[in-house]
Design a protein around this motif. Sequence first.
Motif, short mmCIF file in Angstrom:
data_model
loop_
_atom_site.label_atom_id
_atom_site.label_comp_id
_atom_site.label_asym_id
_atom_site.label_seq_id
_atom_site.Cartn_x
_atom_site.Cartn_y
_atom_site.Cartn_z
N PRO A 268 0.77 -1.25 0.13
CA PRO A 268 -0.05 -0.03 0.20
C PRO A 268 0.95 1.51 -0.05
O PRO A 268 2.12 1.20 0.53
CB PRO A 268 -0.88 -0.05 1.25
CG PRO A 268 0.10 -1.20 2.08
CD PRO A 268 0.48 -2.06 1.31
N ALA A 269 0.34 2.16 -0.44
CA ALA A 269 0.89 3.57 -0.66
C ALA A 269 1.35 4.33 0.92
O ALA A 269 2.37 4.77 0.91
CB ALA A 269 0.19 4.62 -1.34
N SER A 270 0.55 3.72 1.87
CA SER A 270 0.75 4.27 3.33
C SER A 270 2.11 3.69 3.63
O SER A 270 3.03 4.47 4.22
CB SER A 270 -0.32 4.02 4.23
OG SER A 270 -0.33 2.70 4.12
N LEU B 2 4.48 2.36 1.88
CA LEU B 2 5.81 2.80 1.09
C LEU B 2 6.14 4.23 1.46
O LEU B 2 7.29 4.68 1.77
CB LEU B 2 5.56 3.12 -0.50
CG LEU B 2 5.03 1.71 -1.20
CD1 LEU B 2 4.78 1.80 -2.58
CD2 LEU B 2 6.47 0.82 -1.03
N LEU B 3 5.26 5.04 1.97
CA LEU B 3 5.35 6.40 2.28
C LEU B 3 6.12 6.46 3.77
O LEU B 3 7.12 7.00 3.86
CB LEU B 3 4.11 7.23 2.73
CG LEU B 3 4.34 8.68 3.09
CD1 LEU B 3 5.32 9.60 2.23
CD2 LEU B 3 2.97 9.46 3.47
#
Length: 802
Positions: free
Chosen positions: A33-35, A37-38
């Motif tokens: 998920p993008a979270s 990766l962030l």
Amino acid sequence: MNRTDDRLLPVLLICVQAAVWPGAELVRGDVPPASALLVAVLVAGPVTAALALRRARPVVALMLVAAACALGAGPLPVGAMAVLGTAGVALALFTVATERDTFTAVLCVVALAAWQLLQNLSLHGLSDRDGLDLVLTALLYATACGTGLLARRTRRARGTAERMLRRADAERHRLPAVERRRMERELHDVSAHHLTAVVVTAGAALGLRDRRPELAEKALEFAAETGREVTRALGAVRAPAPSREEPASPEERLRALVAGFRRLDQRVEYEIDPLPDGVVADAAYGIVREALTNVARHAPGAATTVRCGYGDARTEVVVTSAAPPAGATAHGAGLGSGRGQGFLRSRAREAGGTLTSGPTAEGGWEVRAVLPGRSAAPVEASVPRSYRLAQVTAAVGLCVQPLLPVLVVRSETTSSGSQVSAGVLFALLAAAQAVALLWLRRAPRAAQCVLLGLAPLWPVAMAVGEYAGPVLLPPALGMLATCVALAADADADANANANANADVDTDGDADSDSAVPARCRHSRRAWIIASAAVAVHAVAMSVAVLDRGTELPDWTVPAGATAGVALVMGAARWAGALRGRRDLAARGAREERIAAWTEEAVRDAWAERRRIAAGLETTVLARAADMVAEAEAGRLGTAADRAREALAAMRALLDTVRVGEPGPNGPELRPQPTVQALDLLARQCRATGREVEIRLTDRVPERLPTAVDLAAYHAAETVLAVGGEEPAVLELDVESDTLTLTATGVPRAGRPAVRQRLAARVAALGGDLTTEEPGAVRLRLPLAGARVPDQAPQRGHEEGAR
């Protein structure tokens, strides 16, 4: 690895972490998920920056990396911080160990491991999981810390050896020039001071001869006494030799110097602080003597003040003279060589200070020297106790932090079970092994026994904690500490066996009878320790495997365990022995180079001393002897003229002292050193980092028989050339027509190879050699029947240039 490449390591770690996660996930087709990766990017950025700047602030970088990885491990999936949380933290710990002191490094690794353990206990309790990953992580941290400490020690040892070689090489080229400058300065100081006093006193007595005839008689006595003192002082310049007699303190020498000038009707007041004996005191004495001589020469009768203040930051030497009285005649004007100011500055510079001189506002003259003070002495770097207390307090606070939620917020128990997990037991065993390794250098046998005693407890911990992981992993972890101990023991045995091998005499004398058993004892002890380690760890591994159960025949388990453990232990001992032999070879090569450079430097400096001494004997000393004869004959004016001629001869001699000027024996020959060159040998040894003291009793004659003179020097050179770091003392004495050379603090001089060289020199003169106690060698050289050289320099002391 240089600094530029070293900073690329964090980038490499980021690439590896990216390949593990999210790279592996993307290969399997799972997109994180993008979270996540962030969060990974927000963690990786500070970690990379901290690791890139870790050498500037290693402890701060370690805290940032550990905190960032701990915060990121919560929201991220398993493996997202695997590389940065292990290898990244290990890299930061390695930097702390290499850049900071041992206490800080050990405190960091203990606090970090304890923090992770308590964090796990606060979340999962004592029995919810095995916790072997914590043991592996702590082992990684301990390995990184130990490797860093070893790298720091190796780097320091290599840097010390390189500095020693550079200093020895520089001193090899500098010693002849230093000896030439020393003789120049001493010739100027001794001759100018004494002979100027004769000229001034004689001139004053001749000027007042009609009104005060009694001054002429005193001036004659002073001229004769001073001439004899010049002869003795210049003889000491030619051959400076230390004595066993306790010298006067620097303060007493300065006061005696002022008293001597007061006897010349010089008005001198002084304020002198106690000075420690050494380079600073010698420089202060030389500066005061030269300054007072210049006052007596150019401003006789002028009020003079000598102030010598010794403080923490610096030592101030100030000699201030007022304007000369009206009508005073400067009988010594024009007698200087023009080098006085240069010699003053060189004295101050060689002592680590500065010197200025110039006229005062009242028409006088001032010489001011600023020399090092108490703080200039080398002091061991120490850390304040308050700083250590702050370090320990911060570490304890870090360790207690994971327990705060349990103590303050959570009221329920963290675990329903009462059984302690295997991970906790493994952590306790690993901590005990780490403590034993810390004591390995101080008490190696006790540490090895503790490690062997802890080895059987690993399978016990597996059974008590119901460990279900890889069966060979815990015994292998317990074996690592023993391998480190065996490698260190092999390293130490390599040096011990090298010393025992050197003590084996090929002729089969008494020393070989004691050296061979010593070597056998070292080998037997090493085999016993290695065999015990193999047996204990093989039993521990066999018990662990058999307790878990196996389909293999029972006899193959102990056989395979013994073979595997023996292979690992043998590799550890081989690695330690290889390191020991490599260090021993490097040290031997370094000592050989230093010995060769010392020999070359002493011979060049001795040649320079003999060249100047040859000119001294035919110029200044001859005219000083004529001055004494004229004074004893009652001819004051002629004695003053001879003093002026001696000063002129001294200036001419100083003008001819130049680098590269051939001596009386030609440029192709160098005089061979004798006992009078022992001060040069000691100075060169001190320049390479070894303290050497030369002592000569009053019974040693000024001139020894040629063969004895040469043999004594070469024996001293031989016992010091074998190397060593212990302070050495060479003492020469004469009793019953026998010269005795006693060398203490030279344990390697008792080796048969060295004794053979010494015995060959002693036997040629009918002497004997004894090694009555460890680290001491005594040679006796008979003086009877040996020829004493004449006053002139001997051609027999010369040898071809090498």
